[in-house]
Motif scaffolding. Structure first.
Motif, PDB file in Angstrom:
ATOM      1  N   THR A  40      19.730  47.398  23.749  1.00  0.00           N
ATOM      2  CA  THR A  40      19.845  45.953  23.576  1.00  0.00           C
ATOM      3  C   THR A  40      20.202  45.256  24.891  1.00  0.00           C
ATOM      4  O   THR A  40      19.545  44.304  25.289  1.00  0.00           O
ATOM      5  CB  THR A  40      20.935  45.651  22.539  1.00  0.00           C
ATOM      6  N   TRP A  41      21.228  45.752  25.558  1.00  0.00           N
ATOM      7  CA  TRP A  41      21.761  44.970  26.681  1.00  0.00           C
ATOM      8  C   TRP A  41      20.995  45.190  27.968  1.00  0.00           C
ATOM      9  O   TRP A  41      20.901  44.285  28.797  1.00  0.00           O
ATOM     10  CB  TRP A  41      23.262  45.228  26.832  1.00  0.00           C
ATOM     11  N   LYS A  61      24.823  55.644  18.634  1.00  0.00           N
ATOM     12  CA  LYS A  61      25.074  54.207  18.487  1.00  0.00           C
ATOM     13  C   LYS A  61      25.147  53.518  19.847  1.00  0.00           C
ATOM     14  O   LYS A  61      24.643  52.411  20.020  1.00  0.00           O
ATOM     15  CB  LYS A  61      26.384  54.007  17.721  1.00  0.00           C
ATOM     16  N   SER A 119      14.941  41.211  30.796  1.00  0.00           N
ATOM     17  CA  SER A 119      14.092  40.080  30.439  1.00  0.00           C
ATOM     18  C   SER A 119      14.616  38.775  31.024  1.00  0.00           C
ATOM     19  O   SER A 119      13.935  37.769  30.989  1.00  0.00           O
ATOM     20  CB  SER A 119      14.008  39.965  28.927  1.00  0.00           C
ATOM     21  N   ASP A 122      17.240  37.320  29.817  1.00  0.00           N
ATOM     22  CA  ASP A 122      17.957  36.640  28.738  1.00  0.00           C
ATOM     23  C   ASP A 122      19.439  36.509  29.118  1.00  0.00           C
ATOM     24  O   ASP A 122      20.108  35.551  28.755  1.00  0.00           O
ATOM     25  CB  ASP A 122      17.787  37.445  27.446  1.00  0.00           C
ATOM     26  N   ARG A 133      33.711  48.899  21.319  1.00  0.00           N
ATOM     27  CA  ARG A 133      33.743  48.683  19.875  1.00  0.00           C
ATOM     28  C   ARG A 133      33.240  49.917  19.134  1.00  0.00           C
ATOM     29  O   ARG A 133      33.814  50.337  18.137  1.00  0.00           O
ATOM     30  CB  ARG A 133      32.886  47.472  19.538  1.00  0.00           C
ATOM     31  N   GLN A 134      32.139  50.506  19.631  1.00  0.00           N
ATOM     32  CA  GLN A 134      31.586  51.692  18.967  1.00  0.00           C
ATOM     33  C   GLN A 134      32.575  52.844  18.993  1.00  0.00           C
ATOM     34  O   GLN A 134      32.691  53.596  18.031  1.00  0.00           O
ATOM     35  CB  GLN A 134      30.270  52.128  19.626  1.00  0.00           C
ATOM     36  N   ASP A 176      21.783  52.765  21.119  1.00  0.00           N
ATOM     37  CA  ASP A 176      21.199  51.527  20.596  1.00  0.00           C
ATOM     38  C   ASP A 176      21.746  50.308  21.334  1.00  0.00           C
ATOM     39  O   ASP A 176      21.009  49.382  21.647  1.00  0.00           O
ATOM     40  CB  ASP A 176      21.488  51.435  19.101  1.00  0.00           C
ATOM     41  N   GLU A 177      23.036  50.316  21.610  1.00  0.00           N
ATOM     42  CA  GLU A 177      23.633  49.188  22.334  1.00  0.00           C
ATOM     43  C   GLU A 177      23.066  49.096  23.752  1.00  0.00           C
ATOM     44  O   GLU A 177      22.825  48.008  24.262  1.00  0.00           O
ATOM     45  CB  GLU A 177      25.162  49.344  22.398  1.00  0.00           C
ATOM     46  N   SER A 208      17.821  45.554  27.934  1.00  0.00           N
ATOM     47  CA  SER A 208      16.670  44.693  27.711  1.00  0.00           C
ATOM     48  C   SER A 208      17.030  43.239  27.988  1.00  0.00           C
ATOM     49  O   SER A 208      16.231  42.483  28.546  1.00  0.00           O
ATOM     50  CB  SER A 208      16.170  44.876  26.278  1.00  0.00           C
ATOM     51  N   ALA A 209      18.258  42.857  27.618  1.00  0.00           N
ATOM     52  CA  ALA A 209      18.695  41.482  27.888  1.00  0.00           C
ATOM     53  C   ALA A 209      18.712  41.224  29.386  1.00  0.00           C
ATOM     54  O   ALA A 209      18.286  40.165  29.855  1.00  0.00           O
ATOM     55  CB  ALA A 209      20.071  41.239  27.285  1.00  0.00           C
ATOM     56  N   LYS A 239      28.809  42.517  28.165  1.00  0.00           N
ATOM     57  CA  LYS A 239      28.655  42.641  26.709  1.00  0.00           C
ATOM     58  C   LYS A 239      28.442  44.096  26.300  1.00  0.00           C
ATOM     59  O   LYS A 239      28.891  44.523  25.232  1.00  0.00           O
ATOM     60  CB  LYS A 239      27.473  41.786  26.237  1.00  0.00           C
TER      61      LYS A 239
END
Lengths: 79, 285, 492, 322
Positions: C421-422, C414, C428, C430, C446-447, C417-418, C424-425, C439
């Motif tokens: 996401t971050w 998990k 890019s 973002d 949290r996980q 996966d996080e 990549s943020a 984040k």
């Protein structure tokens, strides 16, 4: 109130109950502490909405039957 | 329209349509040409429009990846579920259009079942079919996991609301007088439905059938979760070309082309029924 | 017409529905084991091997291909629902802790103890891979069968070009060569960026040429790249005390280096590229190098030599040599009805015999005896040309005993996966690198529901991973970076 | 006259002699109408209510499927509380809304316009109608992957075409400011044909007489559109709008194969977050709570949009029946 109308009113009452509950959870729970109060508030709003609809429908029905009986008394040649 | 003259406007309109068609079909064209490219010609800079065509990708899809099985599964699943959707959907929709049982509430409820996000119901579906597969009846009707029946049921349930709603307005547009006079001619209610209503609602049914078929044909999430190997459909087969060696663009596009062709044939066939709508106006008066 | 069709359709439907289930004649003694594996991942080879296995043992092996992005979900779903559909599971190192902790995998120690030692040959697997892929809380849960350990790919024809070498040294004050730190990597990336009209290795470039290829799309690869930078500097995604380490100053420096000093010299498509597009960029002659890239892609990368005139592909460890080290593991599902048969197949597949066939087919094996077999490598230079480098990286990892903490956290899959996401943020644009890591730290907490539990019992209780400097001298002397040089050296 | 009407005519000629009062009915209209909807309803009730019940149940429990606890004890409203205070959830919801509004608006406008054009075509009508369906016929997953390739800044054909037009190359799916629009373009490409086909079928089902009368009266095209065509098309258009909206906010396949929610989180719509929560993190409790909130909003939205529509069709049914 017909079954169909009652269902409709019931449906929207439930939707409103959920909406109030969600609002409570999102904005008021932090300040107004308890979950159960929110639950009570939400459900009472839902019941209030439903019963007001019920009341209105009954009054409407009464008025309708009143007009219907009024109409019945008008002589036929006037229609 | 018959009175229309051949004019500049008419040509312009056709020209416009041609442009629109080119825009909409370009990705399909690209997909088809890619499927005939050898792997060296696919990821190039600039992209190649002219190349030496090869059939290797198709050979790979059918020989290595067992696409014949996937296609057979897809035809069975999509075909059966469409038949069920159109059968159950059309009678239900007709009933809603004529008598509206439940005063609209049942119909609305049916629509809401399409609103649940698939991801949230996939787990319960998985568990339902796991358990159904262990029962006699489930076994008889192929309702277990990795069996076509499970997908047929899932697609039927998900497409029924769509079909009922889509056909509704078509049924409602059929003038009541036609049915009434048929009844006066001694037709039974079922006969009225089959001989008068159904032919008149043909365009609506054809459109609904096309879309139900498409949705079932292309559905991915349920097909992916509820099947493993035996009942795997073509979309899942296509996705398995995303490999750790990179995406196999050639076989992937070849498979996608194979996926599209049957739908084109069906569309070509069914579009004739959609034209029926044209004659409908004449009946109505 | 419609009616006829409808009737026909109905008959067809009824026939299909009512038709009794065909009874498949099954011999009682027949055992079929099902192997869920990565689609297209040497599938031909796997099927071939499975058939051989069937012939020799009588056990049927059914292979279920699943595309890699969905492999995790699919296997977990079946395991959670106890369907017993798969006997053999395929896992990434990041999922090992989770699969073992949640009880999807069967501990194999008893089976290994009873098995023929020659088939298992555990010592023959690099300790770097057993540590990351097999072991969990002191038990063995699977065997590695394919390693994707990362390294460095570069165009040695450009690096050895005299003009470029002179120009580079003049500009940066040290000779052009295999980058030993990420700062050097960034220098080289900047150096090799050429715009149309400029010269490269004596020729005028017509299209843009880029200093480095990066896989910065939202796919698991971006984290392997960024984590490699952080690890080589000794910074951790999860600190030894279980708190997220991604917001530490050093870690942020690593992310910033990636975003600000590497990405600007990568092709514009970097933020939507995965590893296969980087391979394509290399093969189209668009990039000079790529670091922290999967060494097992060598057979694809080396095709550049055919497609780009004068190009030569060489390999090296990624700067600092501490990268994403691991393999795909094979384990036996705890729901399996035939665990012994399933284990036998796993052991055989990961064993020396099948692995040799695998390597011959172009796979990156996990067997040391094959990775160091000079005759074998000389025989297969186009598919095994990265073996010497791979062996250096695995050796270095095993010697340093340096493994990232999050491999030992049960929420690994998990967190993986996080991270995707971050990172990549951040890549890019973002989010700022700082914002994205903030984040990510939150997501990791949290996980793990607070502190992450690091269960690296196998490495000892007070285990603290510390990076070790890589011995570049020996590496360069061996000639492992260039397969032709290496083979020539072996002859001496 | 269509063939079927002709058959009907012939049939009725044969039965001229039998023309009499309708046969006596065994069952009343009400029972008949319920019987007709029964098969569909039973199927839907079974397969919609069980999963719904499951979701509701789980949403009040602790359920981390990958932990040894699995589906565990009841925790009251905790999951809802979590979801409501999850910033990521609200951001994803905003992205979903943004996507749905733009995509559905473009699809409706373009779809209806093209349908009108197609309707007045003289040549190649059938073949055009069949070809225009092709974007829909291609599997979203496969075609999404193909579009990812076409969008690729270095190898994609779109950048090549765009550069021919003299526009600078774009990073379609890798630029945070552009990625969502690229997904929207894909969705518009794939789903406009849906709007076109249904509108077209609706147009073809329109009666001819009012239009001929209007033509005789010399009404302008715009007037005909405004007073005749659009009002008569309203039910079909409302329906297409609602169906498209429901599907657009449930968008999943396109994001899955085009961007996986990236770059960063710029295209991570609600359903993709839901997918990650449910099938990556296996937090079925939070996923179910999220899904139910999602369902709630969709139901209320559709309920409000359809209220008048439902009343109209109910009235129409009553009027026809009387």
């Amino acid at each position: 109130m017909s079954l169909s109308q009652a269902w409709d009113r019931m449906f929207w009452s439930v939707m409103i109950t959920i909406f109030v509950g969600l609002l409570w959870m999102k904005f008021l729970q932090e300040t107004a502490a308890c979950e159960s109060i929110g639950l009570v508030v939400a459900i009472s709003v839902g019941i209030a909405f439903f019963s007001s609809g019920w009341y209105q429908a009954n009054r409407q029905k009464k008025r309708d039957s009143q007009t219907a009986s009024d109409a019945a008394q008008i002589p036929e040649d006037l229609l | 329209m018959e009175t229309q003259r051949i004019s500049f406007g008419l040509f312009f309109r056709h020209f416009l349509i041609l442009i629109i068609l080119i825009v909409f079909l370009f990705p399909i064209y690209w997909m088809i040409t890619t499927s005939f490219k050898s792997s060296e010609d696919i990821l190039t800079r600039p992209p190649k429009f002219v190349f030496e065509p090869t059939l290797d990708n198709y050979r790979f899809a059918f020989e290595e990846a067992d696409f014949t099985k996937f296609i057979r599964n897809t035809i069975i699943v999509a075909g059966l579920s469409t038949i069920l959707v159109v059968t159950f959907g059309s009678i239900a929709s007709y009933s809603f259009a004529r008598w509206n049982p439940g005063d609209g509430h049942i119909m609305f409820f049916i629509l809401t079942t399409r609103m649940m996000p698939a991801i949230a119901v996939i787990m319960p579906f998985f568990l339902i079919f796991r358990d159904l597969g262990k029962t006699d009846i489930g076994n008889r009707f192929y309702l277990g996991l990795d069996q076509p029946g499970a997908l047929v049921v899932a697609y039927t349930v998900f497409n029924l609301p769509f079909a009922i709603w889509l056909m509704h307005s078509f049924f409602q547009d059929i003038p009541m007088e036609l049915e009434d006079s048929a009844r006066l001619d001694g037709y039974s209610r079922l006969q009225v439905f089959f001989r008068v209503v159904l032919p008149l609602a043909a365009p609506g049914i054809a459109v609904t059938a096309i879309f139900s078929l498409l949705f079932a044909w292309n559905e991915f999430l349920f097909a992916f979760v509820l099947t493993r190997d035996d009942a795997r459909t073509i979309t899942v087969g296509v996705s398995s070309f995303q490999t750790q060696q990179g995406i196999l663009w050639g076989p992937l596009t070849a498979a996608a082309v194979v996926c599209v062709v049957p739908m084109l044939v069906v569309a070509l066939f069914l579009q004739r029924y959609m034209v029926r709508g044209l004659t409908f106006g004449a009946v109505r008066g | 017409m419609i009616r006829k069709l409808a009737i026909l359709a109905l008959v067809f439907a009824l026939a299909l529905v009512i038709a009794p289930r065909p009874v498949t004649p099954a011999k009682a003694q027949d055992v079929t084991i099902t192997w869920a594996t990565i689609a297209g991942f040497y599938t031909d080879w796997a099927e071939e091997v499975a058939r051989q296995y069937e012939e020799s043992t009588g056990v049927n092996v059914e292979i279920i291909d699943i595309d890699f992005p969905s492999l995790y979900e699919n296997q977990v779903l079946e395991a959670v629902a106890d369907t017993g559909a798969y006997d053999i599971l395929t896992y990434d190192v990041g999922w090992k802790a989770e699969f073992s902790e949640s009880g999807y995998l069967l501990p194999l120690d008893d089976y290994i103890a009873n098995a023929d030692p020659a088939v298992i040959a555990f010592d023959d697997i690099s300790p770097a891979l057993t540590e990351t892929t097999s072991k969990w809380r002191g038990k063995t849960f699977g065997l590695p069968y394919y390693t994707f350990t990362m390294g460095y790919f570069y165009r040695c024809d450009l690096f050895e070009n005299p003009d470029e070498m002179v120009a580079f040294e003049a500009e940066y004050g040290y000779p052009l060569g295999i980058p030993q730190t990420y700062e050097q990597l960034a220098d080289i990336a900047e150096f090799f960026r050429r715009e149309p009209g400029e010269t490269l290795a004596g020729k005028t470039v017509e299209a843009d040429f880029y200093g480095i290829g990066l896989m910065a799309a939202r796919a698991p690869h971006v984290q392997d790249e960024i984590n490699s930078i952080a690890w080589s500097w000794g910074y951790k995604v999860i600190e030894d005390d279980g708190t997220p380490g991604v917001t530490s100053e050093g870690f942020l420096k690593a992310v910033n280096l990636y975003v600000n000093e590497l990405l600007p010299y990568a092709p514009p498509g970097a933020t939507s590229s995965a590893f296969d597009q980087v391979v394509a960029q290399m093969r189209q002659g668009l990039i000079a190098q790529t670091a922290a890239f999967y060494l097992d892609q060598y057979p694809n990368m080396v095709k550049t030599e055919e497609e780009v005139e004068g190009a030569r592909i060489c390999t090296a460890p990624a700067p600092g040599a501490h990268t994403w080290v691991g393999a795909f593991g094979l384990g036996v599902s705890s729901d399996s009805e035939h665990p012994q048969e399933a284990f036998d197949f796993v052991a055989w597949l990961a064993g020396p015999e099948a692995q040799r066939a695998f390597a011959a087919g172009g796979g990156s094996t996990s067997r040391v005896s094959i990775l160091t077999d000079a005759a074998f490598i000389a025989e297969h230079p186009l598919t095994a040309g990265h073996y010497p480098t791979l062996q250096f990286v695995l050796d270095h990892t095993a010697k340093s005993n340096f493994y990232p903490n999050y491999l030992f956290v049960p929420q690994g899959g998990k967190i993986y996966d996080e991270m995707t996401t971050w990172y990549s943020a951040a890549a890019s644009g973002d989010e700022s690198p700082e914002g994205a890591m903030e984040k990510m730290a939150e997501a990791i907490e949290r996980q793990c529901d607070g502190l992450c539990e690091i269960a690296n019992d196998a490495l000892g209780e007070n285990y603290t991973p510390v990076p070790m400097p890589f011995d570049y001298e020996t590496f360069l002397a061996s000639g492992a970076y260039d397969i032709d040089v290496w083979i020539a050296n072996q002859g001496n | 006259m269509s063939t079927n009407s002709a058959v009907y005519q012939a049939d009725s000629d044969l039965k001229q002699t039998a023309r009499a009062a309708p046969k006596k009915q065994l069952i009343s209209d009400t029972v008949y109408s319920v019987l007709l909807i029964a098969p569909a309803l039973v199927l839907i009730l079974f397969f919609a209510l069980i999963p719904l019940g499951y979701a509701i149940n789980v949403s009040f429990r602790f359920a981390d499927l990958t932990s040894p606890r699995g589906v565990d004890n009841y925790v009251g409203l905790e999951n809802y509380h979590f979801v409501l205070n999850d910033d990521f959830f609200w951001e994803a919801a905003q992205r979903t809304l943004f996507f749905a509004v733009i995509a559905v608006a473009v699809e409706m406008i373009a779809g209806v316009a093209i349908a009108f054009l197609l309707h007045e075509m003289r040549w190649f009508k059938g073949i055009t109608r069949s070809l225009i369906i092709l974007p829909l016929a291609a599997s979203p997953v496969a075609v999404g992957l193909i579009w990812r390739n076409m969008y690729h800044p270095d190898f994609g054909v779109y950048n090549y075409l765009v550069s021919l037009l003299g526009i600078s190359e774009q990073n379609w799916l890798g630029d945070p400011d552009l990625a969502m629009y690229s997904v929207i373009i894909f969705d518009v490409w794939q789903w406009t044909p849906f709007v076109i086909l249904i509108t077209l079928a609706g147009l073809q089902a329109l009666p001819k007489e009012p239009f001929e009368a209007a033509q005789l009266d010399g009404a302008s095209t715009w007037r005909v559109l405004r007073t005749l065509t659009f009002p008569m098309l309203t039910p079909v258009l409302t329906l297409v709008f609602v169906l498209r909206t429901i599907d657009a906010i449930r968008l999943y396949d396109a994001v899955f194969s085009l961007t996986s929610g990236g770059p960063g989180t710029t295209t991570e719509v609600l359903t993709y977050y839901l997918y990650r929560t449910g099938l990556r993190f296996f937090r079925m409790d939070r996923a179910s709570a999220m899904a139910l909130l999602f369902l709630y909003v969709t139901v209320v939205f559709t309920g409000l949009v359809m209220r008048r529509f439902m009343r109209n069709i109910a009235a129409r049914t009553r009027q026809m029946a009387s």
